[in-house]
Design an enzyme around this catalytic site. Structure first.
Site, short mmCIF file in Angstrom:
data_model
loop_
_atom_site.label_atom_id
_atom_site.label_comp_id
_atom_site.label_asym_id
_atom_site.label_seq_id
_atom_site.Cartn_x
_atom_site.Cartn_y
_atom_site.Cartn_z
N MET A 27 0.84 -1.19 0.00
CA MET A 27 0.00 0.00 0.00
C MET A 27 0.88 1.25 0.00
SD MET A 27 -3.54 -0.71 2.00
CE MET A 27 -2.95 -0.54 3.67
N ALA A 29 4.11 3.85 1.00
CA ALA A 29 4.81 4.28 2.21
C ALA A 29 5.91 3.27 2.54
CB ALA A 29 3.86 4.50 3.37
N GLY A 33 11.31 -2.71 5.79
CA GLY A 33 10.61 -3.99 5.72
C GLY A 33 10.22 -4.33 4.30
N HIS A 34 9.70 -3.34 3.57
CA HIS A 34 9.37 -3.57 2.17
C HIS A 34 10.62 -3.85 1.34
CE1 HIS A 34 5.80 -1.02 3.40
NE2 HIS A 34 5.20 -2.04 2.82
N GLY A 147 5.01 -10.13 3.82
CA GLY A 147 5.70 -10.11 5.10
C GLY A 147 5.00 -10.98 6.13
N ASP A 150 2.27 -9.63 9.09
CA ASP A 150 0.83 -9.81 8.93
C ASP A 150 0.55 -11.30 8.79
OD1 ASP A 150 -0.11 -6.94 8.71
OD2 ASP A 150 1.38 -6.99 7.13
N VAL A 176 10.77 -7.49 9.81
CA VAL A 176 11.92 -6.61 10.04
C VAL A 176 11.56 -5.66 11.17
CG1 VAL A 176 13.43 -4.86 9.02
CG2 VAL A 176 12.65 -6.80 7.64
N LEU A 184 8.54 -3.01 11.96
CA LEU A 184 8.41 -1.94 10.99
C LEU A 184 7.02 -1.92 10.38
CD1 LEU A 184 11.82 -1.99 9.10
CD2 LEU A 184 10.79 -0.03 10.25
N SER A 186 4.21 1.01 8.17
CA SER A 186 3.98 2.36 7.63
C SER A 186 3.26 3.24 8.65
CB SER A 186 3.15 2.27 6.35
OG SER A 186 3.83 1.51 5.36
#
Length: 288
Positions: A27, A29, A33-34, A147, A150, A176, A184, A186
Protein backbone atom coordinates in the site's frame (compact mmCIF):
# COMPACT_ATOMS: atom_id res chain seq x y z
CA UNK A 1 14.08 3.35 -13.38
CA UNK A 2 11.19 0.90 -13.21
CA UNK A 3 8.39 1.02 -15.75
CA UNK A 4 5.37 2.64 -14.08
CA UNK A 5 1.91 1.45 -15.12
CA UNK A 6 -1.20 3.29 -13.92
CA UNK A 7 -3.85 1.54 -16.02
CA UNK A 8 -4.68 -2.05 -16.94
CA UNK A 9 -3.62 -1.36 -20.52
CA UNK A 10 -0.25 0.05 -19.46
CA UNK A 11 0.27 -2.93 -17.17
CA UNK A 12 -0.49 -5.41 -19.93
CA UNK A 13 1.92 -3.63 -22.27
CA UNK A 14 4.69 -3.49 -19.65
CA UNK A 15 4.51 -7.05 -18.41
CA UNK A 16 7.54 -9.01 -19.63
CA UNK A 17 6.49 -12.05 -21.69
CA UNK A 18 9.44 -14.20 -20.62
CA UNK A 19 10.97 -15.22 -17.31
CA UNK A 20 9.48 -15.74 -13.87
CA UNK A 21 7.74 -12.76 -12.30
CA UNK A 22 7.53 -12.06 -8.57
CA UNK A 23 4.99 -9.57 -7.25
CA UNK A 24 5.28 -7.66 -3.97
CA UNK A 25 1.84 -6.17 -3.20
CA UNK A 26 2.04 -3.02 -1.02
CA UNK A 27 0.00 0.00 0.00
CA UNK A 28 3.04 2.24 -0.47
CA UNK A 29 4.81 4.28 2.21
CA UNK A 30 7.68 1.86 1.66
CA UNK A 31 10.25 1.25 4.39
CA UNK A 32 13.08 -1.16 5.18
CA UNK A 33 10.61 -3.99 5.72
CA UNK A 34 9.37 -3.57 2.17
CA UNK A 35 12.95 -3.42 0.92
CA UNK A 36 13.51 -6.87 2.43
CA UNK A 37 10.51 -8.17 0.47
CA UNK A 38 11.86 -6.66 -2.75
CA UNK A 39 15.24 -8.28 -2.18
CA UNK A 40 13.61 -11.65 -1.52
CA UNK A 41 11.58 -11.30 -4.70
CA UNK A 42 14.75 -10.55 -6.66
CA UNK A 43 16.30 -13.77 -5.35
CA UNK A 44 13.33 -15.78 -6.60
CA UNK A 45 12.47 -14.35 -10.01
CA UNK A 46 13.76 -12.81 -13.22
CA UNK A 47 11.33 -9.88 -13.07
CA UNK A 48 10.18 -8.03 -9.92
CA UNK A 49 6.91 -6.11 -9.88
CA UNK A 50 5.53 -3.98 -7.05
CA UNK A 51 1.94 -2.86 -6.68
CA UNK A 52 1.28 0.37 -4.79
CA UNK A 53 -2.39 0.80 -3.97
CA UNK A 54 -4.17 1.94 -0.82
CA UNK A 55 -7.08 -0.47 -0.90
CA UNK A 56 -10.31 1.10 0.41
CA UNK A 57 -12.07 -2.26 0.74
CA UNK A 58 -9.88 -3.32 3.69
CA UNK A 59 -10.53 -0.19 5.78
CA UNK A 60 -13.48 0.04 8.14
CA UNK A 61 -15.66 3.16 8.48
CA UNK A 62 -13.68 4.51 11.46
CA UNK A 63 -10.20 3.57 10.26
CA UNK A 64 -7.38 5.63 8.77
CA UNK A 65 -8.03 5.42 5.02
CA UNK A 66 -7.96 9.18 4.47
CA UNK A 67 -4.75 9.77 6.42
CA UNK A 68 -2.91 6.61 5.37
CA UNK A 69 0.48 7.84 4.07
CA UNK A 70 0.74 8.21 0.32
CA UNK A 71 4.35 8.77 -0.75
CA UNK A 72 4.52 7.63 -4.37
CA UNK A 73 7.60 9.70 -5.45
CA UNK A 74 9.64 8.35 -2.52
CA UNK A 75 8.29 4.84 -3.15
CA UNK A 76 9.44 4.99 -6.77
CA UNK A 77 12.93 5.98 -5.61
CA UNK A 78 13.09 3.00 -3.25
CA UNK A 79 11.91 0.65 -5.96
CA UNK A 80 14.51 2.01 -8.36
CA UNK A 81 17.27 1.57 -5.77
CA UNK A 82 16.20 -2.06 -5.25
CA UNK A 83 16.16 -2.85 -8.96
CA UNK A 84 12.40 -3.25 -9.33
CA UNK A 85 11.38 -3.71 -12.96
CA UNK A 86 7.71 -2.74 -12.88
CA UNK A 87 5.49 -0.63 -10.61
CA UNK A 88 1.73 -0.94 -10.87
CA UNK A 89 0.17 2.09 -9.17
CA UNK A 90 -3.52 2.15 -10.13
CA UNK A 91 -6.23 4.53 -9.00
CA UNK A 92 -9.34 3.31 -7.21
CA UNK A 93 -11.36 3.52 -10.42
CA UNK A 94 -8.85 1.30 -12.21
CA UNK A 95 -9.00 -1.36 -9.51
CA UNK A 96 -12.73 -1.02 -8.87
CA UNK A 97 -14.46 0.29 -11.98
CA UNK A 98 -17.91 1.73 -11.29
CA UNK A 99 -20.69 -0.83 -11.70
CA UNK A 100 -24.44 -0.61 -12.10
CA UNK A 101 -26.13 0.11 -8.77
CA UNK A 102 -22.83 -0.53 -6.99
CA UNK A 103 -23.03 -4.28 -7.61
CA UNK A 104 -19.65 -5.92 -7.14
CA UNK A 105 -18.39 -9.48 -6.66
CA UNK A 106 -15.89 -9.80 -3.80
CA UNK A 107 -14.06 -12.58 -1.99
CA UNK A 108 -15.59 -13.94 1.22
CA UNK A 109 -12.80 -14.71 3.68
CA UNK A 110 -14.91 -17.33 5.45
CA UNK A 111 -14.73 -18.28 9.15
CA UNK A 112 -10.99 -17.63 9.34
CA UNK A 113 -11.62 -14.01 8.39
CA UNK A 114 -13.83 -13.42 11.43
CA UNK A 115 -11.36 -14.34 14.19
CA UNK A 116 -8.42 -12.53 15.84
CA UNK A 117 -7.72 -9.49 13.62
CA UNK A 118 -10.92 -10.18 11.68
CA UNK A 119 -12.98 -9.95 14.86
CA UNK A 120 -11.56 -6.47 15.53
CA UNK A 121 -11.96 -5.34 11.93
CA UNK A 122 -15.09 -6.91 10.40
CA UNK A 123 -14.81 -7.24 6.63
CA UNK A 124 -11.10 -6.42 6.63
CA UNK A 125 -9.95 -9.74 5.19
CA UNK A 126 -12.72 -9.76 2.59
CA UNK A 127 -11.16 -6.55 1.29
CA UNK A 128 -7.62 -7.90 1.50
CA UNK A 129 -8.38 -11.10 -0.37
CA UNK A 130 -10.43 -9.28 -2.99
CA UNK A 131 -7.64 -6.88 -3.89
CA UNK A 132 -4.94 -9.56 -3.78
CA UNK A 133 -6.91 -11.81 -6.13
CA UNK A 134 -7.49 -8.87 -8.49
CA UNK A 135 -3.77 -8.05 -8.44
CA UNK A 136 -2.91 -11.68 -9.18
CA UNK A 137 -5.30 -11.66 -12.16
CA UNK A 138 -3.95 -8.35 -13.48
CA UNK A 139 -0.20 -8.81 -12.92
CA UNK A 140 -0.21 -12.61 -13.40
CA UNK A 141 2.83 -13.31 -11.23
CA UNK A 142 4.43 -16.70 -10.75
CA UNK A 143 5.40 -15.81 -7.17
CA UNK A 144 4.07 -13.32 -4.61
CA UNK A 145 6.03 -12.22 -1.54
CA UNK A 146 4.35 -11.08 1.69
CA UNK A 147 5.70 -10.11 5.10
CA UNK A 148 5.24 -12.46 8.04
CA UNK A 149 4.37 -9.51 10.30
CA UNK A 150 0.83 -9.81 8.93
CA UNK A 151 0.70 -13.50 9.84
CA UNK A 152 -3.06 -13.91 9.59
CA UNK A 153 -3.13 -12.13 6.25
CA UNK A 154 -0.39 -14.42 4.95
CA UNK A 155 -2.25 -17.51 6.19
CA UNK A 156 -5.48 -16.35 4.57
CA UNK A 157 -3.82 -15.61 1.22
CA UNK A 158 -2.30 -19.09 1.27
CA UNK A 159 -5.75 -20.51 2.05
CA UNK A 160 -7.35 -18.54 -0.80
CA UNK A 161 -4.71 -19.66 -3.29
CA UNK A 162 -5.21 -23.29 -2.27
CA UNK A 163 -9.00 -23.18 -2.16
CA UNK A 164 -9.46 -21.27 -5.43
CA UNK A 165 -6.62 -23.01 -7.31
CA UNK A 166 -4.76 -19.78 -8.01
CA UNK A 167 -1.47 -20.61 -9.79
CA UNK A 168 0.77 -18.37 -7.67
CA UNK A 169 3.47 -19.50 -5.25
CA UNK A 170 3.15 -17.60 -1.94
CA UNK A 171 6.38 -16.80 -0.12
CA UNK A 172 6.60 -15.34 3.39
CA UNK A 173 9.51 -13.13 4.45
CA UNK A 174 10.59 -12.55 8.08
CA UNK A 175 9.46 -9.49 10.04
CA UNK A 176 11.92 -6.61 10.04
CA UNK A 177 12.23 -4.65 13.27
CA UNK A 178 13.54 -1.26 14.29
CA UNK A 179 16.41 -1.03 16.75
CA UNK A 180 14.04 -0.86 19.74
CA UNK A 181 12.22 -4.02 18.60
CA UNK A 182 9.11 -2.38 17.17
CA UNK A 183 7.99 -4.18 14.00
CA UNK A 184 8.41 -1.94 10.99
CA UNK A 185 5.09 -0.56 9.77
CA UNK A 186 3.98 2.36 7.63
CA UNK A 187 1.81 3.40 10.59
CA UNK A 188 4.80 3.82 12.96
CA UNK A 189 5.21 7.37 11.65
CA UNK A 190 1.95 8.28 13.41
CA UNK A 191 3.42 7.58 16.86
CA UNK A 192 4.64 10.38 19.11
CA UNK A 193 7.80 9.76 21.16
CA UNK A 194 5.72 8.88 24.23
CA UNK A 195 3.38 6.64 22.24
CA UNK A 196 6.33 4.82 20.76
CA UNK A 197 7.61 3.90 24.23
CA UNK A 198 4.26 2.26 24.93
CA UNK A 199 4.09 0.62 21.50
CA UNK A 200 7.39 -1.19 22.06
CA UNK A 201 5.58 -3.25 24.72
CA UNK A 202 4.07 -5.34 21.91
CA UNK A 203 7.41 -6.77 20.83
CA UNK A 204 8.59 -6.96 24.44
CA UNK A 205 5.55 -9.06 25.31
CA UNK A 206 6.17 -11.42 22.41
CA UNK A 207 9.78 -11.82 23.44
CA UNK A 208 8.77 -12.54 27.03
CA UNK A 209 6.31 -15.16 25.85
CA UNK A 210 8.82 -16.79 23.51
CA UNK A 211 11.33 -17.14 26.35
CA UNK A 212 8.91 -19.43 28.22
CA UNK A 213 8.02 -21.69 25.28
CA UNK A 214 9.50 -24.69 27.07
CA UNK A 215 6.94 -24.29 29.87
CA UNK A 216 3.89 -24.75 27.64
CA UNK A 217 1.27 -22.57 25.92
CA UNK A 218 -0.47 -21.26 29.04
CA UNK A 219 2.73 -19.87 30.52
CA UNK A 220 3.69 -18.29 27.21
CA UNK A 221 0.46 -16.30 27.18
CA UNK A 222 0.76 -15.37 30.87
CA UNK A 223 4.33 -14.10 30.43
CA UNK A 224 3.30 -11.94 27.49
CA UNK A 225 0.22 -10.67 29.28
CA UNK A 226 2.29 -9.53 32.26
CA UNK A 227 4.26 -7.18 30.00
CA UNK A 228 1.10 -5.90 28.34
CA UNK A 229 -0.56 -5.21 31.69
CA UNK A 230 2.21 -2.72 32.38
CA UNK A 231 1.62 -1.03 29.02
CA UNK A 232 -2.13 -0.87 29.63
CA UNK A 233 -1.41 1.08 32.82
CA UNK A 234 1.15 3.36 31.13
CA UNK A 235 0.70 6.96 30.00
CA UNK A 236 -0.20 6.96 27.16
CA UNK A 237 -1.86 3.58 27.57
CA UNK A 238 -2.02 0.59 25.29
CA UNK A 239 -5.59 -0.32 24.36
CA UNK A 240 -5.21 -4.07 23.89
CA UNK A 241 -7.27 -5.65 21.13
CA UNK A 242 -6.05 -9.21 21.60
CA UNK A 243 -3.26 -11.46 22.76
CA UNK A 244 -3.74 -14.99 21.41
CA UNK A 245 -1.79 -18.16 20.81
CA UNK A 246 -3.12 -19.72 17.62
CA UNK A 247 -2.61 -22.46 15.09
CA UNK A 248 -0.67 -20.85 12.19
CA UNK A 249 -2.90 -22.37 9.51
CA UNK A 250 -6.37 -21.78 10.99
CA UNK A 251 -5.80 -19.00 13.55
CA UNK A 252 -7.92 -20.89 16.03
CA UNK A 253 -6.63 -20.63 19.60
CA UNK A 254 -4.67 -23.63 20.88
CA UNK A 255 -4.95 -25.21 24.33
CA UNK A 256 -2.27 -26.04 26.85
CA UNK A 257 -1.82 -29.55 25.42
CA UNK A 258 -0.83 -28.17 22.01
CA UNK A 259 2.36 -29.41 20.36
CA UNK A 260 3.92 -28.25 17.13
CA UNK A 261 3.93 -24.81 15.53
CA UNK A 262 1.91 -21.89 16.86
CA UNK A 263 1.77 -18.11 16.49
CA UNK A 264 1.68 -15.73 19.43
CA UNK A 265 -0.18 -12.72 18.02
CA UNK A 266 -0.90 -9.35 19.59
CA UNK A 267 -2.61 -6.15 18.51
CA UNK A 268 -3.55 -2.91 20.14
CA UNK A 269 -4.01 0.78 19.75
CA UNK A 270 -1.67 3.45 21.04
CA UNK A 271 -3.24 6.85 20.62
CA UNK A 272 -5.01 6.56 17.27
CA UNK A 273 -2.56 4.06 15.79
CA UNK A 274 -3.47 0.39 15.37
CA UNK A 275 -0.44 -1.91 15.57
CA UNK A 276 -0.02 -5.66 15.14
CA UNK A 277 2.84 -8.06 15.79
CA UNK A 278 3.48 -11.76 16.18
CA UNK A 279 6.15 -14.37 16.77
CA UNK A 280 6.18 -17.97 15.51
CA UNK A 281 6.75 -20.61 18.18
CA UNK A 282 7.30 -24.36 18.27
CA UNK A 283 6.09 -26.48 21.16
CA UNK A 284 7.75 -29.85 21.64
CA UNK A 285 5.91 -33.18 21.83
CA UNK A 286 6.08 -35.74 24.64
CA UNK A 287 8.02 -38.12 22.41
CA UNK A 288 10.92 -35.72 21.99
Amino acid sequence: MPVIARTREELAAARAPDGTLALVPTMGALHEGHRSLLRRARELADVVAVSIFVNPLQFGPNEDLDRYPRTLPEDIEICAAEGVDLIFAPTVDVMYPPTALGARVTVDSGPMGTVVEGACRPGHFDGVLTVVLKLFNLVRPDIAVFGEKDAQQLAMIRRMVADLNVPVQIVGAPTVRETDGLALSSRNRYLSAAERLTAVSLSMALRAGAETVGDGPAKVVRAARTVLDGAIAADPPLELDYLVLVDPETFQEVDDAHTGPAVLAVAGRVGTTHLIDNVPLLFGSASE
